[in-house]
Scaffold this motif. Sequence first.
Motif, short mmCIF file in Angstrom:
data_model
loop_
_atom_site.label_atom_id
_atom_site.label_comp_id
_atom_site.label_asym_id
_atom_site.label_seq_id
_atom_site.Cartn_x
_atom_site.Cartn_y
_atom_site.Cartn_z
N THR A 45 0.83 -1.21 0.00
CA THR A 45 0.00 0.00 0.00
C THR A 45 0.87 1.26 0.00
O THR A 45 0.38 2.33 0.35
CB THR A 45 -0.94 0.01 1.23
OG1 THR A 45 -0.15 -0.06 2.42
CG2 THR A 45 -1.92 -1.14 1.19
N GLY A 46 2.12 1.11 -0.40
CA GLY A 46 3.07 2.21 -0.28
C GLY A 46 3.36 3.00 -1.54
O GLY A 46 4.36 3.73 -1.59
N ASP A 47 2.52 2.89 -2.56
CA ASP A 47 2.74 3.69 -3.76
C ASP A 47 2.43 5.15 -3.43
O ASP A 47 1.31 5.50 -3.10
CB ASP A 47 1.85 3.21 -4.90
CG ASP A 47 2.06 3.97 -6.20
OD1 ASP A 47 2.90 4.92 -6.24
OD2 ASP A 47 1.40 3.62 -7.19
N LEU A 48 3.43 6.01 -3.52
CA LEU A 48 3.26 7.43 -3.21
C LEU A 48 2.94 8.26 -4.45
O LEU A 48 2.97 9.48 -4.42
CB LEU A 48 4.52 7.97 -2.53
CG LEU A 48 4.89 7.27 -1.21
CD1 LEU A 48 6.20 7.83 -0.67
CD2 LEU A 48 3.78 7.38 -0.20
N GLY A 49 2.64 7.57 -5.54
CA GLY A 49 2.23 8.26 -6.76
C GLY A 49 3.13 7.98 -7.95
O GLY A 49 2.73 8.16 -9.09
N THR A 50 4.36 7.53 -7.69
CA THR A 50 5.28 7.22 -8.80
C THR A 50 5.81 5.80 -8.71
O THR A 50 6.82 5.46 -9.34
CB THR A 50 6.47 8.20 -8.81
OG1 THR A 50 7.20 8.08 -7.58
CG2 THR A 50 6.00 9.63 -9.02
N GLY A 84 12.10 5.25 -7.68
CA GLY A 84 13.37 5.48 -6.99
C GLY A 84 13.31 4.87 -5.61
O GLY A 84 12.23 4.64 -5.05
N TYR A 85 14.47 4.62 -5.03
CA TYR A 85 14.54 3.94 -3.73
C TYR A 85 13.84 4.71 -2.62
O TYR A 85 13.29 4.13 -1.70
CB TYR A 85 16.00 3.67 -3.37
CG TYR A 85 16.16 2.74 -2.20
CD1 TYR A 85 15.82 1.38 -2.32
CD2 TYR A 85 16.62 3.19 -0.98
CE1 TYR A 85 15.95 0.52 -1.26
CE2 TYR A 85 16.76 2.34 0.09
CZ TYR A 85 16.42 1.00 -0.05
OH TYR A 85 16.55 0.15 1.01
N ARG A 86 13.85 6.02 -2.72
CA ARG A 86 13.21 6.86 -1.70
C ARG A 86 11.81 7.32 -2.11
O ARG A 86 11.21 8.13 -1.43
CB ARG A 86 14.09 8.08 -1.42
CG ARG A 86 15.38 7.73 -0.71
CD ARG A 86 16.25 8.97 -0.52
NE ARG A 86 17.38 8.72 0.33
CZ ARG A 86 18.54 8.18 -0.06
NH1 ARG A 86 18.70 7.83 -1.32
NH2 ARG A 86 19.53 8.00 0.80
#
Length: 157
Positions: free
Chosen positions: A15-20, A24-26
């Motif tokens: 559930t950790g897709d922050l939009g991209t 990238g690792y961060r």
Amino acid sequence: MALGEHRYALTATWTGDLGTGTSGYREYARDVTLSVEGKPDVLASADKPFRGDATRWNPEDMLLAALSECHLLSYLHACVTASVVVVSYRDRATGVMTEDGRSGGAFTDVLLRPEVVVAEPAMIERAEHAHEEAHRMCFIANSVNFPVRHEAVVTSR
């Protein structure tokens, strides 16, 4: 299914897709929802040193919890068969995981510290020996390749 064979099913949903996504690792969160049918979801993540959310359960927490709970449940069974009445049990378990320097690592040791109270002083010796039987019976401890040690304290009311 074979006699004595038990199967377990779990759904792990990132559930950790922050939009991209994982651009990238961060650029993503390590948040996961663990689901088992008929049970409350577990909110999980990586441990904080691995860019996870420290407020959520991580795999290392869950492995330590599985070892502790498996010993507890095996111990209660061993006590029943040894005619020992347990009235209280608390474990302050610790584990050591060592990174290998190649982006991996492993648990190298777990120490269970059960604090057990039994109903009568005459039960203490049998209660102490029941930890050995519990260790022998614990499915989870029998499944790992590192030592699971015990420093139990048994007292009576």
